[in-house]
Scaffold this motif. Structure first.
Motif: not given
Length: 384
Positions: A95, A97-100, A311, A324-325, A327-329
């Motif tokens: 993870i 910056d909060g992104k997977f 998004s 990813e931007d 924040k969806i894995y």
């Protein structure tokens, strides 16, 4: 060299396999919707065969060049890591910056290291490379990552490849070949590697000291380094060419090539002269760059189960990058469209697939691989 003892099947093992048929009959009669029944011999066997993700931490960081570092990854309590073939790679998930973020990297260590619970990967900082930039500039000793098991088919196979292998590498494309040389040194592989390695300048040569040592010590490893932007007596000058390959004096061989996209496209024309059967030419997979001149923004509707998230996405970014931007894995692995792990249903919208590895059924059913697919309109997708 590590010796592996393979024992024969015991009566108990044979009984386990015999019970698989009985379990399958019970499952069919039960009418269960489960693919594999719980607590059955089949479930236990398949779980034992599965390569699960591992949690590792950074043991050491080694500087190779100004923009390249080797990251030594270690398991807790030195737990053994899965066997791999020289040239295969693993994915790292973190993870950031909060992104997977999940990205693949070639294993550059030996099999002995894996048995001690250690993998090495060698990473070069690249433009817009979130994970690579993080590993080169920010990653610290003790930091934890999740890794996959080894995968990929860029490795030597006796039944398929000639015992004389000509390796063609540029820049960071040296990584799988370095693993092969280490395997030759440990006698884990048995072939002759003739390596032509193209770099811009001497300071860009990755593994320089080790490569020169191994070339001096091993009879089955021949090395020629070619610099394109610098002239030095100890190296060749220019680029890898068909003539340079012919100068090796080898009549029958397999070609293995790994490097930047432009390098591999350039090699296509050079290798045409040899008229080799396709099975004797192996390219490491890569994702062609997106050369969009006018960037456009679109809306992206993502369905995961009963949840819906809206998004944005862009025509110069893969759909996976946009996910990813947001924040969806999405599980991913190869990032070239080949493995299919990120397979996703396209419900609405137009897309462009730049490295289409889908089978006919997936294509007809409108499944896409987000890692190599770009939006060309507003899109709606369902993540499996």
């Amino acid at each position: 060299m590590v010796k592996v003892k393979i024992s024969s099947l015991s009566k108990l093992d044979l009984l386990k396999y015999k019970n698989l048929a009985l379990d399958r009959t019970d499952w069919l009669l039960d009418g269960s919707g489960n693919l594999i029944g719980k607590n059955t011999s089949l479930e236990k066997l398949t779980n034992g065969l599965a390569i699960n993700e591992e949690e590792v931490y950074i043991k050491n960081v080694i500087k190779e060049t100004a923009i390249c570092k080797t990251i030594v990854l270690k398991t807790k309590d030195e737990k053994k890591l899965p066997y791999f073939r020289a040239g295969q790679y693993i994915t790292l998930t973190k993870i950031i910056d909060g992104k997977f973020i999940t990205r693949p990297y070639t294993i550059t260590s030996s099999l002995d290291d894996a048995l001690k619970g250690e993998y090495r990967i060698t990473v070069e900082r690249v433009e817009n490379g979130i994970m690579s930039t993080y590993l080169v500039e920010e990653a610290e000793v003790g930091e934890k990552f999740t890794i996959s098991g080894p995968f990929g088919n860029f490795y030597y196979t006796k039944l398929r490849d000639n015992s004389n292998v000509i390796g063609l590498a540029s820049g960071r494309g040296i990584t799988p070949f370095f693993a092969m040389v280490k395997a030759l040194e440990a006698h884990d592989e048995d072939f002759k590697l003739n390596l032509l390695y193209n770099c811009r300048r001497e300071e860009d040569i990755i593994f320089k000291k080790e490569l020169l040592r191994l070339a001096d010590e091993l009879d089955n490893f021949n090395l020629k380094i070619i610099l394109s932007d610098e002239e030095r007596e100890e190296y060749l000058n220019g680029f890898i060419t068909a003539e340079l390959i012919k100068d090796l004096g080898i009549s029958e061989f397999s070609i293995f090539a790994c490097g930047y996209e432009g390098f591999l496209k350039y090699l296509n024309k050079e290798l045409e002269q040899f008229k080799l059967p396709r099975k004797f030419i192996r390219y490491e997979e890569y994702l062609p760059k997106c050369n969009i001149k006018k960037v456009k923004k679109y809306s992206m509707t993502v369905r995961v189960g009963t949840a819906i998230k809206k998004s944005e996405c862009y025509n110069n970014k893969t759909i996976l990058e946009s996910l990813e931007d947001a924040k969806i894995y999405v599980p991913s692995r190869c990032h070239t469209g080949k493995c299919g792990l990120c397979k996703t249903k396209l419900i609405n919208g137009k897309v462009k697939v730049v490295n289409d590895k889908r089978n006919k059924v997936d294509e007809e059913e409108n499944f896409i691989h987000p890692c190599c697919t770009y939006p060309m309109s507003d899109i709606e997708i369902r993540i499996k």
